[in-house]
Design a protein around this motif. Structure first.
Motif, mmCIF file in Angstrom:
data_model
loop_
_atom_site.group_PDB
_atom_site.id
_atom_site.type_symbol
_atom_site.label_atom_id
_atom_site.label_comp_id
_atom_site.label_asym_id
_atom_site.label_seq_id
_atom_site.Cartn_x
_atom_site.Cartn_y
_atom_site.Cartn_z
ATOM 1 N N GLY A 179 -6.445 10.933 3.364
ATOM 2 C CA GLY A 179 -7.456 10.737 2.340
ATOM 3 C C GLY A 179 -8.842 11.228 2.697
ATOM 4 O O GLY A 179 -9.803 10.941 1.990
ATOM 5 N N GLN A 180 -8.958 11.965 3.798
ATOM 6 C CA GLN A 180 -10.256 12.468 4.230
ATOM 7 C C GLN A 180 -10.277 13.992 4.130
ATOM 8 O O GLN A 180 -9.375 14.663 4.636
ATOM 9 N N LEU A 181 -11.297 14.517 3.497
ATOM 10 C CA LEU A 181 -11.511 15.966 3.433
ATOM 11 C C LEU A 181 -12.664 16.286 4.368
ATOM 12 O O LEU A 181 -13.798 15.887 4.116
ATOM 13 N N ILE A 182 -12.363 16.946 5.454
ATOM 14 C CA ILE A 182 -13.379 17.291 6.448
ATOM 15 C C ILE A 182 -13.465 18.810 6.433
ATOM 16 O O ILE A 182 -12.593 19.504 6.940
ATOM 17 N N LEU A 183 -14.522 19.301 5.796
ATOM 18 C CA LEU A 183 -14.589 20.705 5.404
ATOM 19 C C LEU A 183 -15.798 21.422 5.985
ATOM 20 O O LEU A 183 -16.854 20.824 6.203
ATOM 21 N N VAL A 184 -15.629 22.721 6.162
ATOM 22 C CA VAL A 184 -16.717 23.610 6.583
ATOM 23 C C VAL A 184 -17.080 24.476 5.395
ATOM 24 O O VAL A 184 -16.206 25.042 4.739
ATOM 25 N N GLY A 185 -18.370 24.573 5.107
ATOM 26 C CA GLY A 185 -18.847 25.459 4.057
ATOM 27 C C GLY A 185 -19.114 26.835 4.631
ATOM 28 O O GLY A 185 -19.676 26.962 5.720
ATOM 29 N N GLU A 186 -18.670 27.856 3.894
ATOM 30 C CA GLU A 186 -18.844 29.238 4.357
ATOM 31 C C GLU A 186 -19.383 30.126 3.249
ATOM 32 O O GLU A 186 -19.058 29.935 2.077
ATOM 33 N N LEU A 187 -20.152 31.132 3.662
ATOM 34 C CA LEU A 187 -20.572 32.183 2.745
ATOM 35 C C LEU A 187 -19.401 33.133 2.524
ATOM 36 O O LEU A 187 -18.392 33.071 3.233
ATOM 37 N N ALA A 188 -19.545 34.041 1.576
ATOM 38 C CA ALA A 188 -18.473 34.986 1.249
ATOM 39 C C ALA A 188 -18.038 35.817 2.454
ATOM 40 O O ALA A 188 -16.871 36.202 2.564
ATOM 41 N N ASP A 189 -18.958 36.074 3.392
ATOM 42 C CA ASP A 189 -18.616 36.883 4.566
ATOM 43 C C ASP A 189 -17.998 36.065 5.697
ATOM 44 O O ASP A 189 -17.754 36.572 6.793
ATOM 45 N N GLY A 190 -17.743 34.763 5.450
ATOM 46 C CA GLY A 190 -17.126 33.913 6.460
ATOM 47 C C GLY A 190 -18.110 33.189 7.369
ATOM 48 O O GLY A 190 -17.694 32.438 8.252
ATOM 49 N N THR A 191 -19.403 33.379 7.162
ATOM 50 C CA THR A 191 -20.410 32.705 7.973
ATOM 51 C C THR A 191 -20.426 31.218 7.651
ATOM 52 O O THR A 191 -20.659 30.832 6.503
#
Length: 162
Positions: free
Chosen positions: A62-74
């Motif tokens: 039940g946990q979403l542990i996410l990384v935000g990235e720009l279109a280029d993968g940064t």
């Protein structure tokens, strides 16, 4: 200027380990600043609180542990969403943590990361999303207000000094 596009992906194990340390330090700092904890106890209490929410680490259901990235993968930041609300509100997810890396702040990426997290929560069945913001964090409070969040509860404190 167009709004930046941010996508999210699951955090990798090495990122998770680093994030756990950074999150504990930041969470302790916020509680110490708010006057909830002493500086001496802050880090230990923060680690205990986080461990209680993530008893199985990254595998906690039940946990979403996410990384935000720009279109280029940064990578530009992270967001942690609990699909089960801490107070049991049905169909309401809860943002436990959201942070844009220092070097990426001031470019609208916080709003874009928040929107990406909202999309994922909606896809997972959430009909609402809540969060807490420390009173001294006016930058974050402004971001949330201007992103459509409204105050539903408010805790206030007055220090009583001799």
């Amino acid at each position: 200027m167009t709004d930046p596009t941010v996508s999210v992906r699951a955090m990798a194990p090495a990122e998770f380990d680093r994030w756990q340390d950074e999150l504990a330090v930041e969470y302790a700092r916020e509680h110490v600043t708010a006057g909830n904890w002493t500086a001496e106890e802050g880090l230990g209490r923060a680690r205990t609180a986080i461990a209680a929410l993530l008893p199985d680490g990254m595998a906690t259901v039940g946990q979403l542990i996410l990384v935000g990235e720009l279109a280029d993968g940064t990578p530009i930041g992270r967001i942690w969403i609990s699909l089960t609300h801490p107070r049991g509100l049905p169909d309401c997810a809860f943002i436990q943590d959201i942070e844009v890396s220092t070097e990426h702040r001031g470019r609208g990426l916080g709003r874009a990361l928040l929107a990406a997290g909202e999309r994922v929560a909606r896809e997972r069945g959430a009909r609402a999303l809540e969060l807490n913001v420390f009173g001294a964090n006016e930058t974050a409070a402004t971001l949330y207000r201007t992103s459509g969040y409204r105050v539903v509860t408010q805790q206030m404190r007055k220090d009583l000094l001799d």
